[in-house]
Write a protein that holds these residues in place. Sequence first.
Motif, PDB file in Angstrom:
ATOM      1  N   ILE A   1       1.050  -1.078   0.353  1.00  0.00           N
ATOM      2  CA  ILE A   1       0.331   0.128   0.121  1.00  0.00           C
ATOM      3  C   ILE A   1       0.925   1.501   0.385  1.00  0.00           C
ATOM      4  CG2 ILE A   1      -2.333   1.314   1.059  1.00  0.00           C
ATOM      5  CD1 ILE A   1      -2.194  -1.243   2.723  1.00  0.00           C
ATOM      6  N   LYS A   2       0.969   2.274  -1.187  1.00  0.00           N
ATOM      7  CA  LYS A   2       1.426   3.412  -1.799  1.00  0.00           C
ATOM      8  C   LYS A   2       1.387   4.170  -0.633  1.00  0.00           C
ATOM      9  CE  LYS A   2       3.945   2.071  -4.888  1.00  0.00           C
ATOM     10  NZ  LYS A   2       3.128  -0.178  -4.535  1.00  0.00           N
ATOM     11  N   VAL A   3       2.076   4.654   0.676  1.00  0.00           N
ATOM     12  CA  VAL A   3       1.307   6.105   1.579  1.00  0.00           C
ATOM     13  C   VAL A   3       2.706   6.816   1.643  1.00  0.00           C
ATOM     14  CG1 VAL A   3       0.287   4.356   3.213  1.00  0.00           C
ATOM     15  CG2 VAL A   3       2.752   4.825   3.842  1.00  0.00           C
ATOM     16  N   GLU A   4       2.037   8.281   2.083  1.00  0.00           N
ATOM     17  CA  GLU A   4       3.291   8.809   2.086  1.00  0.00           C
ATOM     18  C   GLU A   4       3.230   9.598   4.353  1.00  0.00           C
ATOM     19  OE1 GLU A   4       4.060  14.000   2.034  1.00  0.00           O
ATOM     20  OE2 GLU A   4       3.175  12.846   0.072  1.00  0.00           O
ATOM     21  N   ILE A   5       4.542   9.832   4.207  1.00  0.00           N
ATOM     22  CA  ILE A   5       4.891   9.717   6.140  1.00  0.00           C
ATOM     23  C   ILE A   5       4.874  11.154   6.380  1.00  0.00           C
ATOM     24  CG2 ILE A   5       6.060   9.881   7.634  1.00  0.00           C
ATOM     25  CD1 ILE A   5       8.393   7.929   6.982  1.00  0.00           C
ATOM     26  N   ASP A   6       3.470  11.756   7.267  1.00  0.00           N
ATOM     27  CA  ASP A   6       2.818  12.907   7.510  1.00  0.00           C
ATOM     28  C   ASP A   6       3.722  13.063   9.048  1.00  0.00           C
ATOM     29  OD1 ASP A   6       0.747  12.997   6.186  1.00  0.00           O
ATOM     30  OD2 ASP A   6      -0.504  11.790   6.727  1.00  0.00           O
ATOM     31  N   ASP A   7       3.836  12.267  10.136  1.00  0.00           N
ATOM     32  CA  ASP A   7       4.928  12.516  11.378  1.00  0.00           C
ATOM     33  C   ASP A   7       5.280  11.770  11.844  1.00  0.00           C
ATOM     34  OD1 ASP A   7       6.243  14.541  13.393  1.00  0.00           O
ATOM     35  OD2 ASP A   7       3.603  14.818  14.487  1.00  0.00           O
TER      36      ASP A   7
ATOM     37  N   LEU B   1      12.643   7.482   9.529  1.00  0.00           N
ATOM     38  CA  LEU B   1      12.162   8.345   8.285  1.00  0.00           C
ATOM     39  C   LEU B   1      11.949   9.262   8.290  1.00  0.00           C
ATOM     40  CD1 LEU B   1      10.030   4.443   7.077  1.00  0.00           C
ATOM     41  CD2 LEU B   1      12.534   5.908   6.384  1.00  0.00           C
ATOM     42  N   PRO B   2      12.127  10.562   7.848  1.00  0.00           N
ATOM     43  CA  PRO B   2      11.679  11.694   7.273  1.00  0.00           C
ATOM     44  C   PRO B   2       9.906  11.980   6.739  1.00  0.00           C
ATOM     45  CG  PRO B   2      12.940  11.224   5.506  1.00  0.00           C
ATOM     46  CD  PRO B   2      13.303   9.964   6.918  1.00  0.00           C
ATOM     47  N   LYS B   3       9.699  12.846   7.400  1.00  0.00           N
ATOM     48  CA  LYS B   3       8.673  13.608   6.868  1.00  0.00           C
ATOM     49  C   LYS B   3       8.274  13.618   4.878  1.00  0.00           C
ATOM     50  CE  LYS B   3       7.195  15.894  11.158  1.00  0.00           C
ATOM     51  NZ  LYS B   3       6.549  17.983  11.030  1.00  0.00           N
ATOM     52  N   HIS B   4       7.146  13.686   4.620  1.00  0.00           N
ATOM     53  CA  HIS B   4       7.082  12.527   2.939  1.00  0.00           C
ATOM     54  C   HIS B   4       7.642  12.406   2.356  1.00  0.00           C
ATOM     55  CE1 HIS B   4       5.293  17.250   4.405  1.00  0.00           C
ATOM     56  NE2 HIS B   4       6.427  17.638   4.492  1.00  0.00           N
ATOM     57  N   SER B   5       8.797  11.312   2.966  1.00  0.00           N
ATOM     58  CA  SER B   5       9.205  10.213   2.565  1.00  0.00           C
ATOM     59  C   SER B   5       7.623   9.478   1.923  1.00  0.00           C
ATOM     60  CB  SER B   5       9.831   9.160   3.795  1.00  0.00           C
ATOM     61  OG  SER B   5      10.549   9.728   4.196  1.00  0.00           O
ATOM     62  N   GLN B   6       8.167   8.392   1.301  1.00  0.00           N
ATOM     63  CA  GLN B   6       7.003   7.940  -0.258  1.00  0.00           C
ATOM     64  C   GLN B   6       8.037   6.675   0.011  1.00  0.00           C
ATOM     65  OE1 GLN B   6       4.506   9.196  -2.398  1.00  0.00           O
ATOM     66  NE2 GLN B   6       5.460  11.261  -1.215  1.00  0.00           N
TER      67      GLN B   6
ATOM     68  N   PHE C   1       2.533   7.912  11.704  1.00  0.00           N
ATOM     69  CA  PHE C   1       1.204   8.536  11.040  1.00  0.00           C
ATOM     70  C   PHE C   1       1.732   8.831   9.878  1.00  0.00           C
ATOM     71  CE2 PHE C   1       2.124   9.265  15.576  1.00  0.00           C
ATOM     72  CZ  PHE C   1       0.887   8.664  15.428  1.00  0.00           C
ATOM     73  N   VAL C   2       0.429   8.603   8.412  1.00  0.00           N
ATOM     74  CA  VAL C   2       0.664   8.264   7.055  1.00  0.00           C
ATOM     75  C   VAL C   2      -0.597   7.899   6.967  1.00  0.00           C
ATOM     76  CG1 VAL C   2       2.820   6.767   7.320  1.00  0.00           C
ATOM     77  CG2 VAL C   2       0.814   6.276   6.365  1.00  0.00           C
ATOM     78  N   HIS C   3      -0.326   8.681   5.354  1.00  0.00           N
ATOM     79  CA  HIS C   3      -1.519   9.086   4.751  1.00  0.00           C
ATOM     80  C   HIS C   3      -1.760   7.802   2.986  1.00  0.00           C
ATOM     81  CE1 HIS C   3       0.014  12.281   3.245  1.00  0.00           C
ATOM     82  NE2 HIS C   3      -0.508  12.567   1.956  1.00  0.00           N
ATOM     83  N   THR C   4      -2.846   7.706   3.030  1.00  0.00           N
ATOM     84  CA  THR C   4      -3.001   6.587   1.429  1.00  0.00           C
ATOM     85  C   THR C   4      -3.004   7.998   0.880  1.00  0.00           C
ATOM     86  OG1 THR C   4      -4.637   6.171   1.352  1.00  0.00           O
ATOM     87  CG2 THR C   4      -3.295   4.609   2.851  1.00  0.00           C
ATOM     88  N   GLU C   5      -3.171   7.039  -1.305  1.00  0.00           N
ATOM     89  CA  GLU C   5      -3.100   8.406  -1.972  1.00  0.00           C
ATOM     90  C   GLU C   5      -4.982   8.827  -2.006  1.00  0.00           C
ATOM     91  OE1 GLU C   5      -2.555   5.722  -5.024  1.00  0.00           O
ATOM     92  OE2 GLU C   5      -0.401   5.841  -5.144  1.00  0.00           O
ATOM     93  N   THR C   6      -5.434   7.929  -1.471  1.00  0.00           N
ATOM     94  CA  THR C   6      -6.915   8.470  -0.839  1.00  0.00           C
ATOM     95  C   THR C   6      -7.575   9.085   0.017  1.00  0.00           C
ATOM     96  OG1 THR C   6      -7.292   6.339   0.188  1.00  0.00           O
ATOM     97  CG2 THR C   6      -7.652   5.907  -2.397  1.00  0.00           C
TER      98      THR C   6
ATOM     99  N   GLU D   1      -1.276   4.400  11.531  1.00  0.00           N
ATOM    100  CA  GLU D   1      -0.675   4.936  11.807  1.00  0.00           C
ATOM    101  C   GLU D   1       0.059   3.489  12.122  1.00  0.00           C
ATOM    102  OE1 GLU D   1       0.480   5.512  16.908  1.00  0.00           O
ATOM    103  OE2 GLU D   1      -2.121   5.229  16.036  1.00  0.00           O
ATOM    104  N   ILE D   2       1.232   3.441  12.214  1.00  0.00           N
ATOM    105  CA  ILE D   2       2.507   1.889  11.909  1.00  0.00           C
ATOM    106  C   ILE D   2       3.264   2.500  13.045  1.00  0.00           C
ATOM    107  CG2 ILE D   2       3.968   0.942  11.210  1.00  0.00           C
ATOM    108  CD1 ILE D   2       3.148   3.444   8.206  1.00  0.00           C
TER     109      ILE D   2
END
Length: 377
Positions: free
Chosen positions: A296-302, A334-339, A313-318, A323-324
């Motif tokens: 599942i592709k996500v971007e790290i928010d925090d 892993l830094p913020k905004h990492s894919q 804390f991440v969000h998906t493309e949708t 939370e991981i």
Amino acid sequence: MSVNIKITDAVKRYGDNTIIADLSLDIKEGEFFTLLGPSGCGKTTLLRMIAGFNSIEGGDFYFNDKRINDIDPSKRNIGMVFQNYAIFPHLSVKDNVAFGLKNRKAPKDVIDRETDKFMKLMHIDEYAERMPDRLSGGQQQRVALARALVIAPDVLLMDEPLSNLDAKLRVEMRNVIKQIQNSVGITTVYVTHDQEEAMAVSDRIAVMNGGDIQHIGTPKAIYQRPANLFVSTFIGRTNIIDTNMTVEDGKCVLHFPNGYDVEMDNVQDEHKQSQNVKVSIRPEELVINTTSDEGIKVEIDDSIFLGLNTHYFVHTETGAELEIIQESKIDSILPKHSQIALTVKSEKINVFTEDGSKNILLGVENDGEQYKKGNRG
């Protein structure tokens, strides 16, 4: 001595408002049994019905074979520990602990012996002559527990006993309560809204919602295979993903975003059909894929570093937020905004019907099922 508590078809009403409707329960002798649920779910109401402090509009309550519905609370031989301790401010520690025995007009040597025994058991004997206003919250709670146990009750009832304590004291006192209950072996009914507290002290837990029991089981059973979506979200943290399941050549496959498919080999036969489902994935059941972009592709928010673990804390493309929880690495966070891509631990996740009413996987152990209408012999 301890007793078995059996409740059949309990009903509690306040005027036209039904708080509990048709609730049945069987608490084993010597068991530490917890009623867990959100505020207003009926757990304290049920506890007070067992104690005799609330009227009973329907059903039967038994201590062993004795029906207690119409027995005065003072004749039920219960020990009660309240949220606000309810110890007497004008009595010393020793006199507070001895109160129940004096009230029963026990011989003086019995009063002295048993009072000293339980003050030592609760590690408050050094405060015997102190007044309650000179005690900490934890010490006052120990006094309340000693006072409840010294009368050798058949049942110990505890209503949110730790909610007024700070976090460190709550952990300390829940350990004390469990140790004492184990050593005394008394049937205990414990009310709390704190799921971690319930997990730490209980032999079995009844998760309640809206006056109804959703799941009865061991902490392990309830956490790992919750009976429905409510239980899954109330016990611990979890991520809920709406997706669909198909059956291909007899194999059940969950279809997550980005073409990530997970085969499930533990779906109950009666639910092996193509359908929309809700998948519950606890934060520790999500795995950051470091070897490929499958998942599942996500971007790290925090992120939050908590020593042993790091929470992402991440969000998906949708736009779905997840939370991981990962064991902390020695090198970096892993830094913020990492894919990144996430896979799941398929053996641990849970799958529910689209309405969330039922877990469709094998291995759900719900002792409460036998009390549902249609399942009673």
